[in-house]
Design a protein around this motif. Structure first.
Motif, short mmCIF file in Angstrom:
data_model
loop_
_atom_site.label_atom_id
_atom_site.label_comp_id
_atom_site.label_asym_id
_atom_site.label_seq_id
_atom_site.Cartn_x
_atom_site.Cartn_y
_atom_site.Cartn_z
N GLY A 243 0.86 -1.37 -0.09
CA GLY A 243 0.16 0.10 0.02
C GLY A 243 1.14 1.24 -0.01
N GLU B 73 0.07 3.37 -4.20
CA GLU B 73 -1.33 3.07 -4.20
C GLU B 73 -1.64 3.13 -5.65
N GLY C 161 -0.95 1.76 5.03
CA GLY C 161 -1.27 0.64 4.21
C GLY C 161 -0.79 -0.67 4.90
#
Length: 306
Positions: A21, A24, A192
């Motif tokens: 993450g 993105e 993330g």
């Protein structure tokens, strides 16, 4: 296209950052930015980006560059990450053998090739990585010397006490200046990690994200001696991390504390952030104290991440 070991490693690392993450969907992947972040030249980065495009992990838009696609294959991302873990297993075994006195102080490339069944280039990469992380050095003339840095429980304790002394202090330096972009990037990475399935995240990525958080924050002191000192001890303690049992549940707690520190800095509450950083490191030291595990009997260490 001619691929190299380095470009393949860069491709896998980018894939790991997408999986975590940190990068993105829709993120632009700039060649120079990656080269700067990974401290490599642009050529292997370009090869890595082409490899990821061919695997449908990046999308190339004419005149704009490479971007993380919205409909990315998680299965393919995990495959890239697993390949990285497999390559690292030889290095982890090398570190484990040194920590448990299975290797002599002086080794030759030939002996390591035979012991781990590696190619010549694989052996050289093994030793190069150990050198970068501060526990091997070439001898004059012939052979390699393995260094006893951060090889004992006492050394590990001393490293954490040193970090408790410099990291909170760096935040209180007159030159310390909040950089919103760095904080935004750190927040994105930590969030993330919490949003994704940590149990599926590659070990190497988890260890790297922990070190990167602290190194990025100490860099805000604008004092290069703080940063280089932390980078050096992080490399030294990494030797122990390779024999650690990562408690992935603990990562949630660590990420949450990281986010609290970021929030304080964003609000300009520097003294409060410094206090929380010391408490954060103190808590990590207590959890990982040498008295909590028996090094002499070869037991694995507690979770070493932060």
């Amino acid at each position: 296209m001619r691929t190299t070991d380095l470009s393949n490693k860069i491709a896998r690392r980018i894939a790991q950052e997408i999986l975590s993450g940190s990068l993105e969907a829709g993120s632009h992947i700039g060649t120079q930015t990656i080269a700067n972040n990974y401290q490599v030249s642009r050529t292997p980065v370009r090869d890595a980006l082409i490899t990821l495009e061919e695997a449908n992990l990046l999308e190339r838009i004419p005149n704009r560059g490479y971007f993380v696609p919205n409909d990315i294959s998680i299965k393919t991302l995990k495959t890239f990450a697993e390949n990285q873990e497999t390559e690292s297993s030889y290095y982890h075994k090398f570190a484990e053998d040194w920590l448990t006195d299975e290797l002599p102080e002086v080794v030759s490339e030939q002996s390591l090739r035979q012991r781990y069944d590696l190619t010549k280039s694989g052996t050289q990469e093994l030793l190069s990585r150990a050198t970068r992380e501060g526990w091997a050095e070439p001898k004059d003339g012939y052979g390699w010397k393995l260094l006893p840095v951060a090889k004992t429980a006492e050394a590990f304790d001393e490293i954490y006490r040193f970090r408790m002394a410099i990291e909170p202090a760096a935040m209180l330096e007159p030159s310390f200046e909040v950089d919103r972009k760095i904080l935004d990037d750190l927040r994105r990475t930590q969030e993330g990690m919490l949003e994704n399935d940590i149990s599926e995240s590659p070990r190497e990525m988890l260890l790297r994200n922990g070190s990167d958080f602290h190194e990025q924050l100490i860099s805000l002191s604008r004092n290069p001696f703080f940063l280089t000192s932390l980078q050096r001890v992080n490399r030294m303690r990494r030797l122990m991390e390779y024999r650690a049992d990562i408690n992935r549940e603990r990562i949630v707690e660590q990420c949450s504390e990281h986010l609290q520190i970021i929030s304080l800095l964003e609000r300009g509450e520097i003294a409060e952030a410094s206090y929380l950083m010391r408490r954060h490191l103190s808590g990590a030291l207590k959890r990982k104290s040498p008295i909590a595990w028996n090094w002499s009997e070869g037991s694995r260490t507690p979770d070493l991440l932060d």
